[in-house]
Scaffold this active site. Structure first.
Site, mmCIF file in Angstrom:
data_model
loop_
_atom_site.group_PDB
_atom_site.id
_atom_site.type_symbol
_atom_site.label_atom_id
_atom_site.label_comp_id
_atom_site.label_asym_id
_atom_site.label_seq_id
_atom_site.Cartn_x
_atom_site.Cartn_y
_atom_site.Cartn_z
ATOM 1 N N HIS A 182 0.810 -1.234 0.000
ATOM 2 C CA HIS A 182 0.000 0.000 0.000
ATOM 3 C C HIS A 182 0.837 1.275 0.000
ATOM 4 C CE1 HIS A 182 -3.728 -2.209 0.472
ATOM 5 N NE2 HIS A 182 -3.247 -2.833 1.529
ATOM 6 N N SER A 198 -4.304 -7.072 -1.272
ATOM 7 C CA SER A 198 -5.090 -6.213 -0.396
ATOM 8 C C SER A 198 -5.551 -4.990 -1.179
ATOM 9 C CB SER A 198 -4.235 -5.792 0.804
ATOM 10 O OG SER A 198 -4.974 -4.999 1.708
ATOM 11 N N GLU A 256 -6.306 1.365 -5.405
ATOM 12 C CA GLU A 256 -5.132 0.521 -5.642
ATOM 13 C C GLU A 256 -5.349 -0.858 -5.069
ATOM 14 O OE1 GLU A 256 -2.861 -0.650 -3.166
ATOM 15 O OE2 GLU A 256 -3.506 0.512 -1.451
#
Length: 162
Positions: free
Chosen positions: A54, A102, A126
């Site tokens: 992330h 994720s 994303e």
């Protein structure tokens, strides 16, 4: 997790798996509902980033296809060769050292039920390759590990929503 003997990434850095599963509670108490990604995929297709952990400073590839099916959000991506972090990630996936996926998103519409959040509409920004996914079964998989039906449904969704 990938079956023994099957490499979950090819020589060109291509891989696939489920980034999110519908009707499944994650470690943070969220549950993504079917159809939650549809508006975002229509709006942002081609601009959803492939990151590592992330981190916006760690783009490592591109998503070649994203699509909802009856099971969840099925994705296929490719790591960009020559990017040092992407090259390292390819080796880590190949050796099965990491395989988590994720989602990074903004909640648009949610309800609360029994102390958990049901996510009905998500603005997806994303999808990351991660060490520890919030949703245990959001994983990169060897190509034979997901059903043919899921792959076909994802492909149809991509074709219908260019």
């Amino acid at each position: 997790m990938a079956a023994a003997g099957r490499i979950p990434i090819d020589a060109d850095g291509r891989f696939s798996g489920y980034a999110s599963l519908f009707n499944t509670l994650d470690a943070g108490g969220d549950m993504v509902m079917p159809g939650a990604f549809s508006a975002s995929l229509a709006k942002r297709r081609g601009r959803i980033r492939l990151l590592f952990q992330h981190d916006p400073k760690e783009p490592v590839g591109i998503w070649e296809s994203l699509g909802e099916d009856a099971h969840g959000l099925f994705v296929s991506g490719r790591l960009v060769p020559g990017v040092p972090r992407a090259d390292a990630i390819r080796l880590l996936i190949e050796s099965r050292a990491i395989d988590g996926l994720s989602i990074g998103f903004r909640t648009v519409k949610a309800t609360r039920q029994g102390g958990h959040r049901k996510l009905w509409t998500i603005d997806l920004f994303e999808i990351s390759i991660v060490t520890f996914p919030m949703l245990e079964d959001a994983r990169i998989a060897a190509s034979a590990d997901h059903s043919t039906g899921a792959a076909i449904a994802a492909a149809i969704s991509v074709l219908r929503n260019p």
